[in-house]
Design an enzyme around this catalytic site. Structure first.
Site, PDB file in Angstrom:
ATOM      1  N   HIS A 160      33.116  39.206  42.848  1.00  0.00           N
ATOM      2  CA  HIS A 160      33.629  37.912  43.314  1.00  0.00           C
ATOM      3  C   HIS A 160      34.793  38.095  44.287  1.00  0.00           C
ATOM      4  O   HIS A 160      35.449  39.145  44.283  1.00  0.00           O
ATOM      5  CB  HIS A 160      34.174  37.111  42.118  1.00  0.00           C
ATOM      6  CG  HIS A 160      33.132  36.564  41.192  1.00  0.00           C
ATOM      7  ND1 HIS A 160      33.182  36.742  39.824  1.00  0.00           N
ATOM      8  CD2 HIS A 160      32.032  35.814  41.428  1.00  0.00           C
ATOM      9  CE1 HIS A 160      32.150  36.126  39.270  1.00  0.00           C
ATOM     10  NE2 HIS A 160      31.431  35.563  40.215  1.00  0.00           N
ATOM     11  N   CYS A 247      39.070  35.403  34.904  1.00  0.00           N
ATOM     12  CA  CYS A 247      37.762  34.856  34.531  1.00  0.00           C
ATOM     13  C   CYS A 247      37.719  34.216  33.149  1.00  0.00           C
ATOM     14  O   CYS A 247      36.833  33.416  32.880  1.00  0.00           O
ATOM     15  CB  CYS A 247      36.709  35.941  34.627  1.00  0.00           C
ATOM     16  SG  CYS A 247      37.090  37.350  33.615  1.00  0.00           S
TER      17      CYS A 247
END
Ligand code: CIR
Length: 261
Positions: A160, A247
């Site tokens: 990401h 996350c």
């Protein structure tokens, strides 16, 4: 002043998605203990934690960051790039709906929260294996009325955008230059990760400090030298599932108690 939404570790974590790290055995009990420590770190940095129960049938559900984006004005349910993760948002949406007006990314758009980094009114979105052009375009349209500008950023070699760059203070970014072209962040103060600590760019900012993985002491030293207050957490088992500190939570301003009163 801050709310953090988390979700307990799923019993099926070992079946998680993996893209750029090899599959190795995960100690589930240790992962749960580390996650509990992470929740305590959130509390120590001033968050009121709203913990959702584990979803044992969804291996990656602990990584709540990916299923939604929360701004002061609006929350956006994403449509995660990995099909196995599309069921994770259903239990997060009602909670967010009690806190913000809601929007959603629709098919064929895909977007993972891990690809979205907000710096003031600028929103940088990783064009990754998980987030596609259609998802980015939808986000641009959804956020425009609130004055946010969306910038697409290409990443390479990592899952990401926030594997490669995170905000650690006002106008200050922690970057892994191997995974993102840092020229596009030229206007910011940049702190590079230590070259021996490949995965160290993922720090979770809360107020005037960050939560950062214990296993990156050299990068931690760089953050400290830049005047950033660092809380460390051992997240070794969550790192084996290709997660880290951003996350595992959705951090949002508590608009009902903006000054912690
Ligand atoms: C996945 O591949 O989707 C999970 N195993 C890890 C997601 C980590 N998410 C994040 O850093 N935002």
């Amino acid at each position: 002043m801050w709310i953090a939404i988390t979700r307990d570790v799923s019993a099926s974590l070992a079946g998680c998605q993996l893209s750029f790290v090899p599959r190795v055995p995960i100690d589930l009990e240790l992962a749960r203990q580390q996650h509990a420590e992470y929740v305590r770190a959130l509390e120590s940095r001033g968050c009121r934690v709203l913990a959702l129960p584990a979803q044992d049938d969804l291996p990656d559900a602990v990584f709540v960051e990916d299923v939604a984006l929360v701004f002061d004005e609006v929350a956006v349910m994403t449509r995660p790039g990995a099909e196995s993760r599309r069921g994770e948002g259903a239990s997060v949406a009602p909670l967010l709906a009690s806190l913000r007006p809601m929007r959603a990314i629709e098919a064929p758009g895909t977007l993972d929260g891990g690809d979205v980094m907000r710096v003031g009114r600028q929103v940088y979105v990783g064009r990754s294996a998980r987030s596609n052009d259609e998802g980015i375009e939808q986000l641009r349209t959804l956020l425009a009325p609130f004055g946010y500008r969306v910038h697409a950023v290409v990443t390479h070699g990592c899952l990401h955008l926030k594997s490669a760059v995170t905000v650690v203070a006002d106008d200050t970014l922690l970057v892994q230059p191997a995974w993102v072209d840092v020229a596009q962040f030229a206007g910011y103060r940049l702190i590079e990760v230590d070259s021996a600590e490949e995965h160290a760019a993922n720090a979770l900012r809360i107020g005037d400090g960050v939560i950062h993985p214990l296993c990156f002491p050299r990068t931690r030293e760089r953050l400290a030298q830049a005047g950033i207050d660092v809380t460390t957490v051992d997240v070794s088992e969550l790192q084996k599932a290709e997660g880290a500190t951003t996350c595992c939570s959705l951090v949002l301003r508590d608009l009902a108690h903006p000054h912690g009163d």
